[in-house]
Design an enzyme around this catalytic site. Structure first.
Site, PDB file in Angstrom:
ATOM      1  N   VAL A  73       0.823  -1.213   0.000  1.00 18.39           N
ATOM      2  CA  VAL A  73       0.000   0.000   0.000  1.00 18.39           C
ATOM      3  C   VAL A  73       0.859   1.266   0.000  1.00 18.39           C
ATOM      4  O   VAL A  73       0.634   2.183  -0.793  1.00 18.39           O
ATOM      5  CB  VAL A  73      -0.946  -0.015   1.239  1.00 18.39           C
ATOM      6  CG1 VAL A  73      -1.597   1.340   1.451  1.00 18.39           C
ATOM      7  CG2 VAL A  73      -2.008  -1.085   1.056  1.00 18.39           C
TER       8      VAL A  73
ATOM      9  N   ASP B  13      10.349   3.460   6.169  1.00 18.12           N
ATOM     10  CA  ASP B  13      10.047   2.097   6.637  1.00 18.12           C
ATOM     11  C   ASP B  13      11.058   1.734   7.716  1.00 18.12           C
ATOM     12  O   ASP B  13      12.225   2.131   7.637  1.00 18.12           O
ATOM     13  CB  ASP B  13      10.137   1.103   5.475  1.00 18.12           C
ATOM     14  CG  ASP B  13       9.316  -0.158   5.739  1.00 18.12           C
ATOM     15  OD1 ASP B  13       8.292  -0.363   5.048  1.00 18.12           O
ATOM     16  OD2 ASP B  13       9.689  -0.933   6.648  1.00 18.12           O
TER      17      ASP B  13
ATOM     18  N   ARG C 168      14.328  -3.214   3.226  1.00 23.51           N
ATOM     19  CA  ARG C 168      13.312  -2.728   2.287  1.00 23.51           C
ATOM     20  C   ARG C 168      13.700  -1.346   1.747  1.00 23.51           C
ATOM     21  O   ARG C 168      13.598  -1.087   0.552  1.00 23.51           O
ATOM     22  CB  ARG C 168      11.948  -2.666   3.002  1.00 23.51           C
ATOM     23  CG  ARG C 168      10.827  -2.036   2.206  1.00 23.51           C
ATOM     24  CD  ARG C 168      10.463  -2.827   0.974  1.00 23.51           C
ATOM     25  NE  ARG C 168       9.196  -2.393   0.382  1.00 23.51           N
ATOM     26  CZ  ARG C 168       8.861  -2.627  -0.874  1.00 23.51           C
ATOM     27  NH1 ARG C 168       9.686  -3.300  -1.673  1.00 23.51           N
ATOM     28  NH2 ARG C 168       7.708  -2.217  -1.349  1.00 23.51           N
TER      29      ARG C 168
ATOM     30  N   THR D 264      -6.003  -0.744   7.264  1.00 21.35           N
ATOM     31  CA  THR D 264      -7.374  -1.200   7.484  1.00 21.35           C
ATOM     32  C   THR D 264      -7.560  -1.565   8.956  1.00 21.35           C
ATOM     33  O   THR D 264      -6.767  -2.315   9.527  1.00 21.35           O
ATOM     34  CB  THR D 264      -7.652  -2.446   6.622  1.00 21.35           C
ATOM     35  OG1 THR D 264      -7.298  -2.143   5.285  1.00 21.35           O
ATOM     36  CG2 THR D 264      -9.107  -2.847   6.697  1.00 21.35           C
TER      37      THR D 264
ATOM     38  N   CYS E 179      -5.948  -9.271   3.772  1.00 19.49           N
ATOM     39  CA  CYS E 179      -7.151  -8.439   3.944  1.00 19.49           C
ATOM     40  C   CYS E 179      -8.394  -9.255   4.246  1.00 19.49           C
ATOM     41  O   CYS E 179      -8.903  -9.217   5.360  1.00 19.49           O
ATOM     42  CB  CYS E 179      -7.368  -7.602   2.686  1.00 19.49           C
ATOM     43  SG  CYS E 179      -6.075  -6.391   2.419  1.00 19.49           S
TER      44      CYS E 179
ATOM     45  N   ARG F 271       1.111 -14.011   2.209  1.00 17.63           N
ATOM     46  CA  ARG F 271       0.576 -13.785   3.547  1.00 17.63           C
ATOM     47  C   ARG F 271      -0.739 -14.550   3.749  1.00 17.63           C
ATOM     48  O   ARG F 271      -1.645 -14.456   2.930  1.00 17.63           O
ATOM     49  CB  ARG F 271       0.369 -12.284   3.794  1.00 17.63           C
ATOM     50  CG  ARG F 271       1.693 -11.577   3.993  1.00 17.63           C
ATOM     51  CD  ARG F 271       1.506 -10.089   4.120  1.00 17.63           C
ATOM     52  NE  ARG F 271       1.053  -9.484   2.874  1.00 17.63           N
ATOM     53  CZ  ARG F 271       0.744  -8.204   2.761  1.00 17.63           C
ATOM     54  NH1 ARG F 271       0.798  -7.412   3.798  1.00 17.63           N
ATOM     55  NH2 ARG F 271       0.367  -7.720   1.593  1.00 17.63           N
TER      56      ARG F 271
HETATM   57  N1  LIG Z   1      -2.063  -5.364   0.468  1.00 19.13           N
HETATM   58  C1  LIG Z   1      -3.267  -4.959   0.111  1.00 19.13           C
HETATM   59  O1  LIG Z   1      -3.786  -5.368  -0.901  1.00 19.13           O
HETATM   60  C2  LIG Z   1      -4.037  -3.949   0.916  1.00 19.13           C
HETATM   61  C3  LIG Z   1      -5.118  -3.307   0.316  1.00 19.13           C
HETATM   62  C4  LIG Z   1      -5.816  -2.370   1.048  1.00 19.13           C
HETATM   63  C5  LIG Z   1      -5.465  -2.114   2.365  1.00 19.13           C
HETATM   64  N2  LIG Z   1      -4.420  -2.790   2.924  1.00 19.13           N
HETATM   65  C6  LIG Z   1      -4.076  -2.449   4.302  1.00 19.13           C
HETATM   66  O2  LIG Z   1      -2.966  -1.571   4.271  1.00 19.13           O
HETATM   67  C7  LIG Z   1      -2.108  -1.820   5.387  1.00 19.13           C
HETATM   68  C8  LIG Z   1      -0.706  -2.133   4.909  1.00 19.13           C
HETATM   69  O3  LIG Z   1      -0.758  -3.318   4.138  1.00 19.13           O
HETATM   70  P1  LIG Z   1       0.416  -3.750   3.179  1.00 19.13           P
HETATM   71  O4  LIG Z   1      -0.124  -4.870   2.365  1.00 19.13           O
HETATM   72  O5  LIG Z   1       1.000  -2.578   2.480  1.00 19.13           O
HETATM   73  O6  LIG Z   1       1.473  -4.292   4.259  1.00 19.13           O
HETATM   74  P2  LIG Z   1       2.990  -4.705   3.986  1.00 19.13           P
HETATM   75  O7  LIG Z   1       3.310  -5.728   5.010  1.00 19.13           O
HETATM   76  O8  LIG Z   1       3.180  -5.014   2.539  1.00 19.13           O
HETATM   77  O9  LIG Z   1       3.799  -3.370   4.279  1.00 19.13           O
HETATM   78  C9  LIG Z   1       3.838  -2.775   5.510  1.00 19.13           C
HETATM   79  C10 LIG Z   1       5.196  -2.095   5.673  1.00 19.13           C
HETATM   80  O10 LIG Z   1       5.173  -1.394   6.909  1.00 19.13           O
HETATM   81  C11 LIG Z   1       6.434  -1.530   7.518  1.00 19.13           C
HETATM   82  N3  LIG Z   1       6.267  -1.263   8.947  1.00 19.13           N
HETATM   83  C12 LIG Z   1       5.793  -2.069   9.920  1.00 19.13           C
HETATM   84  N4  LIG Z   1       5.749  -1.419  11.093  1.00 19.13           N
HETATM   85  C13 LIG Z   1       6.218  -0.167  10.867  1.00 19.13           C
HETATM   86  C14 LIG Z   1       6.414   0.973  11.668  1.00 19.13           C
HETATM   87  N5  LIG Z   1       6.102   0.956  12.956  1.00 19.13           N
HETATM   88  N6  LIG Z   1       6.925   2.070  11.100  1.00 19.13           N
HETATM   89  C15 LIG Z   1       7.242   2.095   9.784  1.00 19.13           C
HETATM   90  N7  LIG Z   1       7.070   1.048   8.964  1.00 19.13           N
HETATM   91  C16 LIG Z   1       6.555  -0.067   9.487  1.00 19.13           C
HETATM   92  C17 LIG Z   1       6.869  -2.934   7.194  1.00 19.13           C
HETATM   93  O11 LIG Z   1       8.275  -3.073   7.290  1.00 19.13           O
HETATM   94  C18 LIG Z   1       6.358  -3.080   5.747  1.00 19.13           C
HETATM   95  O12 LIG Z   1       7.328  -2.727   4.795  1.00 19.13           O
HETATM   96  C19 LIG Z   1      -2.773  -2.944   6.184  1.00 19.13           C
HETATM   97  O13 LIG Z   1      -3.594  -2.392   7.153  1.00 19.13           O
HETATM   98  C20 LIG Z   1      -3.622  -3.624   5.138  1.00 19.13           C
HETATM   99  O14 LIG Z   1      -4.725  -4.309   5.696  1.00 19.13           O
HETATM  100  C21 LIG Z   1      -3.681  -3.677   2.227  1.00 19.13           C
END
Ligand SMILES: NC(=O)c1ccc[n+]([C@@H]2O[C@H](COP(=O)([O-])OP(=O)(O)OC[C@H]3O[C@@H](n4cnc5c(N)ncnc54)[C@H](O)[C@@H]3O)[C@@H](O)[C@H]2O)c1
Length: 435
Positions: A20, A38, A43, A133, A273, A344
């Protein structure tokens, strides 16, 4: 409230550069000054080298935004894992994970620790927008108080908040960040307008300004809970129709000829999700004294599908006189969905374990997956290609990656080999069973 919404003075930090956060940082980075942050140094270094293992990023756009920054340090995109770099930002967008623990309880640790960090970074008049989310109320009841406690600043006086859920669909190159209408919200009417304008400046499909942060949070969680429940209904049908000896996909095809029948297909429900978010809504409902029976029973049905598939394949093998212990089974695909590398909460691993529990020697093949990551997360090996010399007693098409659509099932089809098609994409004449 002066400094934050001017295109030339707005400095955005995107916190969490995953599926995201990265596309968002790139899109904003084409127009604004953005720090993609990040905590994962690997990463950040990967992105600094112009690479993205999620395969979601528009790499050309990323290069363009990074070059913009190199030419003018007050513009474009740069990446960092040093929280000191965040202090000069005016808008913070949080896109960290919102997982569940092994008891299916929301794990807010990434959100809380990101909020603590923002408490150390923000200054007066800054805005924090959450995109992760979560359940309605989380932003204002769980995250904002953390920022207040650490920063000593007062919410809606000294700093402001918003919530704008992400709707991207990994692997989907048509419905992308800018082409999907975005829901926005803010902690005051003025801030809601400003946040809406900020997103409107990059989202070509436009925005929908929700009346409150809670409404925006709820809108996202029900999108995914609704999908989970819809799929659970057809999954339940698959369990029933299996006992009746009829093919669920055939039934859906027939029922789908009515104008108002929704053609959901049965399947494995994994990922970050759909298989997680309903638990967030359910937990909040339980805290408020209501046990959400529909939501939780949908989850239960969807969690039954992997063992059901494994047991179905075993029955088909026994029917073809295979000795189960030591039999070889090939599983095609292990990601939670097709044409993306995301593993995941993949339920394919549950099929693998269920089969192994019966003494079967299962191989997984998935050209999309990083073998080290799969081994690390699940302790399970994966091959990039199928060893053509190896014989299998059964083959399960678990994920409909493009590559598998041209897989030579005919070559394997014989009186003995069981072919099970979870996704209903293989030519029917070669298939022994479908979900
Ligand atoms: N992947 C999807 O398709 C999708 C779609 C819509 C919403 N979401 C929501 O968006 C959010 C993120 O999902 P994602 O798929 O991008 O996750 P992800 O795991 O791909 O990425 C999250 C990133 O956040 C970093 N991170 C973790 N803790 C941190 C912190 N305290 N400070 C800074 N960085 C930190 C991690 O290292 C990672 O790179 C979730 O809530 C998810 O439910 C995801």
């Amino acid at each position: 409230m002066l400094n934050i919404f001017n295109k030339f003075m707005t400095k955005i930090a995107v916190i969490g550069l995953g599926y995201v956060g990265l596309p968002l940082a790139i899109e904003f980075g084409k127009k604004y000054h953005v720090i993609g942050f990040d905590i994962n140094k690997t990463r950040v270094e990967e992105l600094q080298n112009g690479k993205d293992h999620t395969l979601e990023a528009d790499l050309e756009g990323m290069e363009q935004a990074v070059k913009l920054h190199e030419a003018n340090p007050d513009k474009g995109l740069s990446f960092s894992y040093d929280e000191n770099d965040l202090k000069s930002c005016t808008v913070y967008i949080v896109t960290v994970p919102t997982p569940i623990d092994r008891f299916n309880t929301p794990d807010l640790r990434p959100l809380v620790s990101a909020s603590e960090m923002l408490g150390r970074a923000i200054s007066k008049n800054d805005i924090v927008i959450y995109e992760s989310t979560t359940y309605p109320g989380c932003t204002e009841e769980d995250c904002v108080p953390v920022i207040e406690r650490i920063s000593g600043l007062k919410f809606n006086v000294d700093f402001f908040a918003g919530y704008s859920p992400e709707r991207i669909n990994p692997g989907d190159k048509v419905n992308t960040l800018t082409s999907i209408k975005k829901v926005t919200s803010g902690s005051t009417p003025e801030v809601a307008d400003k946040i809406d304008n900020l997103y409107r400046s990059i989202i070509t499909a436009g925005t929908h300004k929700a009346p409150s942060i809670k409404v925006a949070e709820a809108s996202k969680i029900i999108e995914n809970a609704q999908r989970d429940i819809n799929i659970s209904f057809v999954n339940e049908l698959a369990l029933i129709f299996d006992r009746m000896g009829i093919d669920t996909n055939d039934v859906i095809e027939a029922a789908g000829t009515k104008w108002n029948f929704l053609k959901y297909r049965p399947g494995l429900v994994g990922g970050h999700c759909i298989s997680v978010d309903p638990y967030y809504l359910a937990k909040k409902a339980e805290i408020l004294g209501y046990i959400p029976q529909v939501i939780l029973s949908g989850r239960q049905v969807n969690n039954c599908i992997a063992p059901f598939i494994a047991n179905k394949v075993l029955k088909l093998m026994i029917r073809k006189d295979h000795k189960i212990k030591g039999a070889r089974v090939l599983i095609l695909g292990v990601t939670f969905k097709e044409n993306c590398p995301d593993i995941r909460n993949t339920k394919v691993v549950d099929i693998y374990h269920e089969l192994c529990g019966f003494g079967i020697e299962a191989d997984i093949c998935d050209p999309w997956v990083d073998a080290e990551e799969l081994k690390h997360e699940y302790g399970v090996p994966v091959m990039k290609t199928v060893d053509v010399n190896k014989k299998y007693e059964a083959i399960i098409l678990a994920v409909a990656h493009e590559e598998f659509k041209t897989f030579d099932f005919e070559k394997y089809y014989n009186q003995k080999t069981v072919i099970f098609d979870v996704k209903a994409v293989v030519n029917r004449q070669w298939v022994d069973g479908r979900l």
